[in-house]
Design a protein around this motif. Structure first.
Motif, PDB file in Angstrom:
ATOM      1  N   PRO A 270       0.836  -1.060   0.255  1.00 50.60           N
ATOM      2  CA  PRO A 270       0.385   0.054  -0.083  1.00 50.60           C
ATOM      3  C   PRO A 270       0.668   0.982  -0.046  1.00 50.60           C
ATOM      4  CG  PRO A 270      -0.709  -1.601   1.729  1.00 50.60           C
ATOM      5  CD  PRO A 270       0.273  -2.913   0.913  1.00 50.60           C
ATOM      6  N   ARG A 277       0.222   6.523  -6.713  1.00 51.42           N
ATOM      7  CA  ARG A 277      -0.931   7.584  -6.887  1.00 51.42           C
ATOM      8  C   ARG A 277      -0.540   9.043  -7.309  1.00 51.42           C
ATOM      9  NH1 ARG A 277      -4.470   8.062  -1.568  1.00 51.42           N
ATOM     10  NH2 ARG A 277      -5.276   6.796  -2.257  1.00 51.42           N
ATOM     11  N   TYR A 281      -1.424  11.055 -10.396  1.00 48.54           N
ATOM     12  CA  TYR A 281      -1.753  12.546  -9.771  1.00 48.54           C
ATOM     13  C   TYR A 281      -1.023  13.208 -11.060  1.00 48.54           C
ATOM     14  CZ  TYR A 281      -5.327  12.144  -7.050  1.00 48.54           C
ATOM     15  OH  TYR A 281      -6.665  11.744  -6.472  1.00 48.54           O
ATOM     16  N   THR A 285      -2.532  15.186 -14.269  1.00 50.44           N
ATOM     17  CA  THR A 285      -2.958  17.100 -14.451  1.00 50.44           C
ATOM     18  C   THR A 285      -2.279  17.236 -15.505  1.00 50.44           C
ATOM     19  OG1 THR A 285      -2.114  16.955 -11.948  1.00 50.44           O
ATOM     20  CG2 THR A 285      -1.547  18.916 -12.814  1.00 50.44           C
ATOM     21  N   PHE A 332      -9.447   6.591  -9.484  1.00 47.96           N
ATOM     22  CA  PHE A 332      -9.694   5.541  -8.515  1.00 47.96           C
ATOM     23  C   PHE A 332      -9.099   3.928  -9.178  1.00 47.96           C
ATOM     24  CE2 PHE A 332     -13.540   7.449  -6.303  1.00 47.96           C
ATOM     25  CZ  PHE A 332     -12.154   7.947  -5.176  1.00 47.96           C
TER      26      PHE A 332
ATOM     27  N   LEU B 640     -16.243   9.923   0.575  1.00 44.69           N
ATOM     28  CA  LEU B 640     -15.116   8.602  -0.822  1.00 44.69           C
ATOM     29  C   LEU B 640     -13.941   9.467  -0.941  1.00 44.69           C
ATOM     30  CD1 LEU B 640     -18.460   7.235  -2.075  1.00 44.69           C
ATOM     31  CD2 LEU B 640     -16.862   6.155  -0.941  1.00 44.69           C
ATOM     32  N   ASP B 641     -14.114  10.638  -1.084  1.00 46.04           N
ATOM     33  CA  ASP B 641     -12.443  10.799  -1.410  1.00 46.04           C
ATOM     34  C   ASP B 641     -11.883  10.674  -0.256  1.00 46.04           C
ATOM     35  OD1 ASP B 641     -12.834  11.331  -3.976  1.00 46.04           O
ATOM     36  OD2 ASP B 641     -13.203  14.258  -3.883  1.00 46.04           O
ATOM     37  N   HIS B 644     -10.614   7.585  -0.142  1.00 48.85           N
ATOM     38  CA  HIS B 644      -9.388   7.219  -0.954  1.00 48.85           C
ATOM     39  C   HIS B 644      -8.536   7.864  -0.782  1.00 48.85           C
ATOM     40  CE1 HIS B 644      -7.447   8.375  -4.870  1.00 48.85           C
ATOM     41  NE2 HIS B 644      -7.276   6.851  -5.057  1.00 48.85           N
ATOM     42  N   GLU B 645      -8.282   9.177   0.092  1.00 47.72           N
ATOM     43  CA  GLU B 645      -7.130   9.658  -0.243  1.00 47.72           C
ATOM     44  C   GLU B 645      -5.890   8.987   1.400  1.00 47.72           C
ATOM     45  OE1 GLU B 645      -6.259  13.179  -0.996  1.00 47.72           O
ATOM     46  OE2 GLU B 645      -4.641  13.302  -0.202  1.00 47.72           O
ATOM     47  N   ILE B 647      -6.571   5.736   2.429  1.00 44.76           N
ATOM     48  CA  ILE B 647      -6.704   4.216   2.712  1.00 44.76           C
ATOM     49  C   ILE B 647      -5.582   3.524   2.887  1.00 44.76           C
ATOM     50  CG2 ILE B 647      -7.325   4.186   0.650  1.00 44.76           C
ATOM     51  CD1 ILE B 647      -9.089   2.101   1.309  1.00 44.76           C
ATOM     52  N   LEU B 648      -4.975   4.157   2.093  1.00 50.96           N
ATOM     53  CA  LEU B 648      -3.651   3.921   2.139  1.00 50.96           C
ATOM     54  C   LEU B 648      -2.389   3.988   2.450  1.00 50.96           C
ATOM     55  CD1 LEU B 648      -2.487   4.174  -2.159  1.00 50.96           C
ATOM     56  CD2 LEU B 648      -3.687   2.397  -0.663  1.00 50.96           C
ATOM     57  N   SER B 713      -5.428  15.917  -2.064  1.00 58.91           N
ATOM     58  CA  SER B 713      -4.399  15.616  -3.426  1.00 58.91           C
ATOM     59  C   SER B 713      -5.986  16.034  -4.757  1.00 58.91           C
ATOM     60  CB  SER B 713      -3.878  14.772  -3.972  1.00 58.91           C
ATOM     61  OG  SER B 713      -5.170  13.439  -3.140  1.00 58.91           O
ATOM     62  N   PHE B 714      -7.181  14.785  -4.440  1.00 59.09           N
ATOM     63  CA  PHE B 714      -7.871  15.536  -5.583  1.00 59.09           C
ATOM     64  C   PHE B 714      -7.918  16.644  -6.072  1.00 59.09           C
ATOM     65  CE2 PHE B 714     -11.957  14.962  -7.849  1.00 59.09           C
ATOM     66  CZ  PHE B 714     -11.113  13.319  -8.946  1.00 59.09           C
ATOM     67  N   TYR B 717      -5.162  18.230  -7.624  1.00 55.77           N
ATOM     68  CA  TYR B 717      -5.458  18.046  -9.359  1.00 55.77           C
ATOM     69  C   TYR B 717      -6.378  18.435 -10.184  1.00 55.77           C
ATOM     70  CZ  TYR B 717      -7.365  14.574 -12.833  1.00 55.77           C
ATOM     71  OH  TYR B 717      -8.350  14.353 -13.640  1.00 55.77           O
ATOM     72  N   MET B 720      -5.596  21.602 -10.511  1.00 51.67           N
ATOM     73  CA  MET B 720      -4.627  22.154 -11.830  1.00 51.67           C
ATOM     74  C   MET B 720      -4.562  21.613 -12.997  1.00 51.67           C
ATOM     75  SD  MET B 720      -1.498  21.326  -9.038  1.00 51.67           S
ATOM     76  CE  MET B 720       0.236  21.368 -10.442  1.00 51.67           C
ATOM     77  N   SER B 721      -5.251  20.536 -13.471  1.00 52.07           N
ATOM     78  CA  SER B 721      -5.733  20.014 -14.320  1.00 52.07           C
ATOM     79  C   SER B 721      -6.647  20.409 -15.127  1.00 52.07           C
ATOM     80  CB  SER B 721      -5.697  18.943 -14.229  1.00 52.07           C
ATOM     81  OG  SER B 721      -7.755  18.251 -14.008  1.00 52.07           O
TER      82      SER B 721
END
Lengths: 354, 1005
Positions: A270, A277, A281, A285, A332, B640-641, B644-645, B647-648, B713-714, B717, B720-721
């Motif tokens: 993990p 990850r 990103y 980006t 995801f 959920l974000d 996700h952020e 979980i790891l 981070s999402f 991202y 920025m994108s």
């Protein structure tokens, strides 16, 4: 001007690759009325170039005289009116646009633009073409609704308007639309063809090409002509008298993906996934489409993988790509693929090495 | 006004002038550092009642609490104070009562008195010990009775009764045989009452009824007893449905109309349910105002207080152990013990900072450092109550501004100034304390209040800093009046109350104010209080169900009480199992996202297990819990974000990453659901989102505390994108459509940029002056410039947008500052990746900028012509032809450039093609046109240039098709329009309109 643009064939006669297709098109256009056309093929294979040349063949040089226009449509969608803005390229004879940019509203754009064109039929009936041409790019990214709304209008207004659709994969275009068009498959140029083109350019530029150099570039270019020519020019700029084993600069993002791949191969945990990850990103980006990242990543991983696992990994890549299309947040799905791969690979390692 | 125990005599004098008995009472209670219950408690109470001593002249008290003890001081012979108005007497009581509250031990020998005066007092108290302990008995139940009864009761009660009482009411549950019931007095005393049959009740009731009489009852006891019995009988009939009414049923019907919340709002400091530490801090803060508000009083006593406090804190240290050793009796969960213990612990914790605070205060001795107190916490914990009680306790009159008042800036300013700065004219009125409730409530309006306060505070700051020295002097001289005049800003304490500490309005306030965050009171305290109220109201409720209720409402006392009252009205009893199903409003306050993530990542602890006392299994219960938690919050996307952020980062055991895969699969599913919902707008499907989170919880929940980060981070991202896509898009639009049509914005990033950057920075380009370059290099340069222009690129200084004029002076500047104008390099900057791109030296970049500008200016006059396909078409020819022709090397690249647009740069192209060497070498693009125009005789050259150009074009086009001729004419006309008088008018559209006849002669010349 880049060579890509400089040596882009302007007429159907001058087309170097897919010349058979070009000749057929020419015959089609000159001899009889033109049907709706659907061009499909991978990027960098020359679809747009063919379409431009075809337009020129139909309408003469005035087809090349284009201007950019930011068009706004006011669409009456039931209860409210929606303003949709799109960039279009206009000439007297054709309109070129990318309806997928309108997002959810692409349906209205498709309907409206065709109706509008039907209303403003070209006046000079003296000319042989009494229709306008609508070029729609990236049809495969159109929503299903838009494609459905397209099929009726295609028939209804066919007297005043011809459609040229352009997409990467015909599988994402509905059957109904496909059956109403003449499908033209533009395959990716083979390496030989690319070499031919490169040599042609080299001759025009007056360059000395060492033997095998063009082939090397062609190999690197991943069967994309555009990329091949760009790489060729890059090499030219970096070091002119070409040497046999001159370094061909790689695409930066591909390098980055291969770094990711080696990261993944080194450790499966993990924590490592978290690092990956971050890198994913970064790629996203920088506007690299996620599908392409996934594809490239798979490619890089497969290179390093035991052949036993290749099949399974490819399967999962396809699985996650499919999910990616269904979902919204690409990260995801990319991550899920990486996790899946890690899981498979780690299981495999444990199984083989204990 | 009273302060913390000056000389008792003096104090009493002071008190004599004070009409507000109750405040003083409570105040005393607090300020007396609580002595430890060190000596063994003396459980035996003297059975003899001192009733006879009760003075018949004791006043008719208006207050509920003090009146009960009024007999005691009067019985004290020691009090040698000058004759006081009768109201004084009750005041002194509290001190004693208080002591007796703490326990008889206090009075015992060897007790460490907190202050000198305390000891002095104790002597007196010792004398009257007998009465006191008895008095205590009275206390035990008297507060629980409604107001109005008093010493008269006492007088009436016979010895027998008292003896009975000993068994019925006691401080310790152990002394009571059989069932007992804790009763809390209004002033916080708790005793146990025996629950025995009718007889006991009867007596109590009897007492109540007697309370209606003034003074000594003139009726014999028997009459009263009879009356009691009658009353009891009728009442019992009446209240048969309502069940057992232990206390005071006569007053209940009257009070029914009143909300219990109001009815049982704490009146004294001791009754506050909120966290003791917070309470004390608040009080301390308020006390710090004393020197400012009350002027001199504090100064005389400051030392005393300090020493007292110090001694007290050391005493507290001792007491800690004492409580342990003598804990046998106290360990019983008597309320009293619990309270004292609690209190002491709090004090232990707090003693340190209290001392610090005092020290600080000593040093500064003006208004407190932070002039505003900001209380925040979830609703229903008693913030407003605390503010009111504490302020009243300290002798302020509370002025409250809340959300329902007009809160516009102007009105509130007037109001605040009124409160804070005015000294009341009427002599006896107390200073005011401003309580601004719900300051975070209305964003727009609340801002007014915040602004005003901030303004005052900042004004204060200024004067303070300037006055630092003078204040000290003043302090010594004690010129408080003078000081007040000068200090025009905040002079009264301001307490602000909010629910959300982090409301944006409060941001400035947070920095200047002393912030206290309310925490939930312990369930026990709430339950005790609820029990007390239930008993008073005659609601049947056992402590388990009350505990459940309190937990259910998250210790929101207000909602607990409302619920109870509601149930009482409905004649229902509180049923533990039914709490969730009963109409009890579940608190809908959603938890913050962080809490939810914590719940998801953290395995349920023992605490929650206990909560699931129902038949549900833990599993399903947890499911329910999480489901309601998440769906209350609602913001699934964010949730959920966050999963996700984070979980790891969790430490779950996952050797082959199976769990990770499953979790991510779950996240994928939720993402797909989300998209589907958005696409089809079927919002009802959103209910399936929380399950995803719960599934993940099941997979990876750990016992240890997760370290949760907000999902950034999402978002990063995404922004920025978007930014980069925007850059690409605008760049795409700037490129002429003939080129850009072949690229989509996406393929720019994917395929074009990497090689493009290589092409744009050729390592072969040497930073040498133009005229030193070889022919080939010049061609290369020209080509590069051409590419840059056709792709709408240039270099730009990163910081400032440089003016073209200023650029020359900036030649010296470092080249690293120069970067591409659409910042292309950004697109290959990946974290942890170093590209092998060659960076042009700054000199070359400067040259490039220069050349690009030049070319652009040339282009500028004929922008529209760029669109014409002929230009592009011919470019190749022109290029090939001209490169050979060009003899004037210094200009060659310019010509190349201009040939890209053959129409505009006519002068140059003519020269090149016809070999005319009329024009001197040109250096700057801008100068080209003008210079050339000057050299030639104006009219002629214009014609010449126009014509030759025309023909040049004409010849080439002929081969292509005749229809272009007109076009060219028009185009060239457009080109010229900016420079010369019109030759042709170009009508856009395709009517081919030549407006003026032109002779061939003119062209041929």
């Amino acid at each position: 001007m880049l060579w890509v643009d400089k040596y882009r064939p302007k007429t159907l006669d001058k087309v170097l690759i897919h010349d058979d297709v070009a000749q057929n098109l020419k015959k089609l256009v000159t001899e009889q009325d033109c049907p709706h056309l659907l061009f499909y093929g991978p990027p960098g294979s020359g679809k747009k170039t063919l379409i431009m040349a075809l337009l020129r063949q139909m309408f003469g040089p005035s087809a090349d005289k284009v201007k950019v226009e930011n068009k706004t449509w006011k669409v009456d969608a039931g209860t409210r009116t929606i303003d949709i803005e799109l960039t279009t390229l206009l000439s007297t004879h054709h309109v070129e646009m990318n309806p997928a940019d309108a997002g959810f509203q692409d349906r209205y754009v498709v309907q409206e633009i065709i109706k509008e064109m039907a209303k403003n039929r070209p006046l000079d009936t003296k000319g042989k073409k009494s229709f306008k041409v609508l070029v729609l790019n990236e049809v495969d990214k159109l929503s299903r609704e838009a494609q459905h709304s397209l099929r009726r209008t295609m028939e209804k207004y066919s007297s005043s308007c011809r459609l040229i659709l352009c997409c990467n994969s015909s599988s994402k275009v509905t059957e109904a639309v496909r059956s109403r068009c003449l499908n033209v498959r533009i395959s990716a140029p083979t390496e030989n063809e690319i070499v031919r083109v490169l040599e042609f350019i080299g001759k025009k530029e007056g360059l000395q090409l060492p033997p095998g150099f063009a082939a090397r570039i062609a190999e690197k270019a991943n069967r994309s002509l555009r990329r091949a020519i760009l790489l060729f020019e890059t090499c030219r700029v970096q070091q002119y008298p070409f040497t046999h084993n001159q370094a061909i600069p790689p695409m930066d993002w591909e390098e980055y993906v291969s770094e990711i791949a080696s990261d993944i191969m080194k450790e499966q945990s993990p924590k490592r996934l978290f690092q990956v990850r971050g890198k994913l990103y970064e790629l996203l980006t920088n506007c690299i489409p996620p599908e392409i990242i996934l594809k490239r990543l798979l490619y890089e991983l497969l290179k390093k993988l035991d052949s036993e696992l290749k099949h399974e990994v490819s399967f999962w890549a396809a699985y996650y790509e499919h999910r990616m299309c269904l979902g919204q947040k690409a990260i995801f799905h990319l991550e899920a693929f990486v996790a899946k791969f890690m899981s498979i690979y780690k299981g495999f390692l444990i199984a083989t090495f204990g | 006004m009273d302060m913390d125990f000056p000389d008792p005599q003096e104090l009493e004098w002071l008190e004599a002038n004070n009409s507000n008995l109750q405040d003083d009472l409570v105040f005393e209670e607090f300020d007396y550092p609580q002595p430890p219950p060190s000596p063994p408690p003396e459980p035996e109470y003297p059975p003899e009642s001192p009733e006879p001593e009760n003075p018949p002249q004791s006043p008719e008290p208006e207050h509920q609490t003090p009146d009960l003890e009024s007999k005691i001081p009067s019985s004290k012979p020691i009090l040698s104070l000058p004759p006081k108005p009768p109201t004084v007497q009750p005041q002194t009581n509290p001190k004693k009562r208080f002591r007796s509250d703490v326990g008889p031990d206090l009075i015992g020998p060897g007790n460490v008195g907190p202050a000198a005066d305390v000891e002095e007092k104790r002597c007196r108290i010792d004398d009257a010990e007998g009465e006191k302990s008895d008095d205590e008995d009275w206390l035990r139940y008297s507060p629980s009775k409604a107001a109005g009864n008093g010493d008269t009761d006492v007088a009436m009660v016979t010895d027998e009764v008292v003896e009975e009482e000993e068994r019925v009411l006691s401080r310790y549950a152990s002394e009571i045989v059989g069932d007992c019931l804790p009763i809390t007095g209004l002033d916080g005393d708790r005793v146990y009452a025996k629950i025995c049959g009718v007889e006991n009740e009867e007596r109590v009731k009897k007492l109540d009824i007697k309370g209606n009489f003034d003074g000594l009852s003139r009726e014999p006891i028997r009459v009263l007893m009879q009356r009691m019995e009658h009353g009891e009988l009728s009442k019992a009939l009446q209240a048969s449905i309502e069940g057992e009414k232990v206390v005071n049923s006569s007053s209940a019907p009257v009070d029914q109309e009143q909300l219990w919340v109001d009815k049982y709002a704490p009146n004294s400091f001791m009754e506050l349910l909120s966290d003791e530490h917070t309470n004390r801090e608040v009080l301390l803060w308020l006390k710090q105002w004393d020197s400012c508000v009350f002027g001199s009083e504090i100064k005389s006593t400051a030392d005393d207080i300090l020493s007292a406090l110090k001694r007290h804190s050391s005493a507290v240290q001792h007491s800690k152990f004492h409580t342990r050793t003598y804990g046998n009796q106290e360990t019983r969960l008597g309320n009293e013990n619990f309270r004292t213990r609690n209190y002491q612990n709090q004090e232990n914790n707090g003693s340190k900072d209290i001392q610090e605070l005092w020290d600080k205060k000593r040093k500064q001795s003006g208004t407190p450092e932070q002039k505003i107190l900001l209380l925040c916490g979830p609703p229903g914990l008693g913030k407003t109550t605390l503010a009111h009680v504490a302020a009243r306790h300290c002798g302020y009159r509370v002025v409250e501004i809340n959300a329902s008042d007009d809160r516009s800036s102007s009105t509130i300013e007037a109001k605040i100034l009124d409160v804070v700065q005015m000294n009341s004219v009427v002599a006896d009125s107390k200073p005011k304390c401003l309580v601004i409730d719900e300051i975070d409530g209305a964003l727009g309006d609340g801002k007014g209040a915040v602004d005003v306060i901030l303004k005052m505070v900042s004004a204060d700051r200024k004067t303070d800093s300037g006055k630092e020295n003078t204040t000290r002097e003043e302090q010594s001289v004690r010129k408080s009046s003078k000081r007040r005049q000068r200090n025009t800003s905040l002079l009264r304490p301001v307490i602000c109350i909010c629910n959300d500490l982090y409301a944006p309005v409060l941001r400035p306030l947070r920095q200047v104010a002393k912030v206290h965050v309310f925490v939930q009171p312990t369930v026990n305290r709430v339950v005790n209080r609820l029990k007390y109220i239930c008993n008073k109201e005659g609601v049947k409720a056992n402590s388990i169900s009350l505990t459940a209720l309190a937990e259910y409402t998250e210790c929101d006392i207000r909602s607990c009480l409302n619920t109870l009252q509601f149930l009482n009205k409905k004649k229902e009893t509180l049923n533990m199992l039914e709490i969730s199903s009963q109409v009890v409003g579940r608190k809908d306050a959603s938890k913050s996202a962080l809490d939810i993530w914590k719940e998801i990542f953290q395995k349920s602890r023992v605490k929650r297990e206990r909560r699931s006392m129902t038949a549900f299994s833990t599993m399903s219960n947890e499911f329910e819990f999480l489901l309601s938690l998440i769906s209350n919050r609602g913001d699934y996307d964010l949730i959920l974000d966050g999963i996700h952020e984070n979980i790891l980062q969790l430490n779950y055991y996952d050797p082959v990453m199976q769990k990770t895969v499953k979790c991510l699969d779950n996240l994928e599913v939720s993402d797909m659901i989300h998209k589907y919902i958005m696409r089809t707008q079927r919002m009802s499907l959103l209910v399936y989102q929380p399950q995803v989170a719960i599934a993940i919880h099941g997979l990876i929940a750990q016992v240890d505390r997760p370290n949760i980060e907000w999902p950034k981070s999402f978002q990063r991202y995404r922004t920025m994108s978007v930014e980069k896509t925007e850059i690409l898009h605008s760049w795409h639009n700037r490129i002429s459509p003939n080129i850009s049509r072949h690229f989509s914005s996406k393929s720019f990033a994917e395929e074009l940029i990497s090689p493009f950057l290589h092409i744009l920075s050729p390592p072969t380009l040497k930073p040498v002056a133009l005229h030193l370059k070889s022919e080939k290099e010049k061609i290369d340069l020209a080509q590069l410039v051409n590419t840059m222009v056709s792709y709408a690129l240039t270099f730009k200084h990163l910081q400032s947008c440089p003016l073209p004029g200023g650029r020359r002076h900036e030649d010296v500047l470092d080249g690293s500052l120069l970067s591409f104008d659409p910042p292309l390099e950004e697109f290959i900057k990946f974290k942890g990746y170093s590209s092998c791109h060659f960076v042009l030296p700054s000199a070359v970049k400067q040259v490039l900028i220069h050349e690009v500008e030049k070319l652009k200016i040339l282009q500028g006059s004929t922008n529209r012509c760029m669109d014409s396909p002929d230009a592009c078409n011919k470019e190749n020819h022109a290029l090939a032809g001209k490169e050979n022709l060009s003899s004037q090397s210094s200009k060659s690249y310019q010509e190349n450039a201009s040939s890209a647009m053959p129409l505009n740069a006519k002068n140059l192209s003519i020269q090149a093609q016809h070999g005319l060497s009329l024009v001197k070498p040109l250096t700057t693009g801008a100068g080209t046109v003008t210079a050339s125009a000057k050299v030639r005789s104006p009219e002629k050259t214009k014609k010449l240039s126009g014509s030759s150009n025309f023909f040049d074009r004409f010849r080439k086009i002929k081969s292509n098709g005749s229809q272009n001729v007109d076009h060219n004419v028009q185009a060239s006309g457009t080109a010229e329009r900016d420079l010369r008088p019109l030759l042709f008018k170009f009508n856009e559209g395709f009517t081919n309109a030549v407006k003026r006849p032109v002779r061939m002669r003119d062209f041929l010349l």
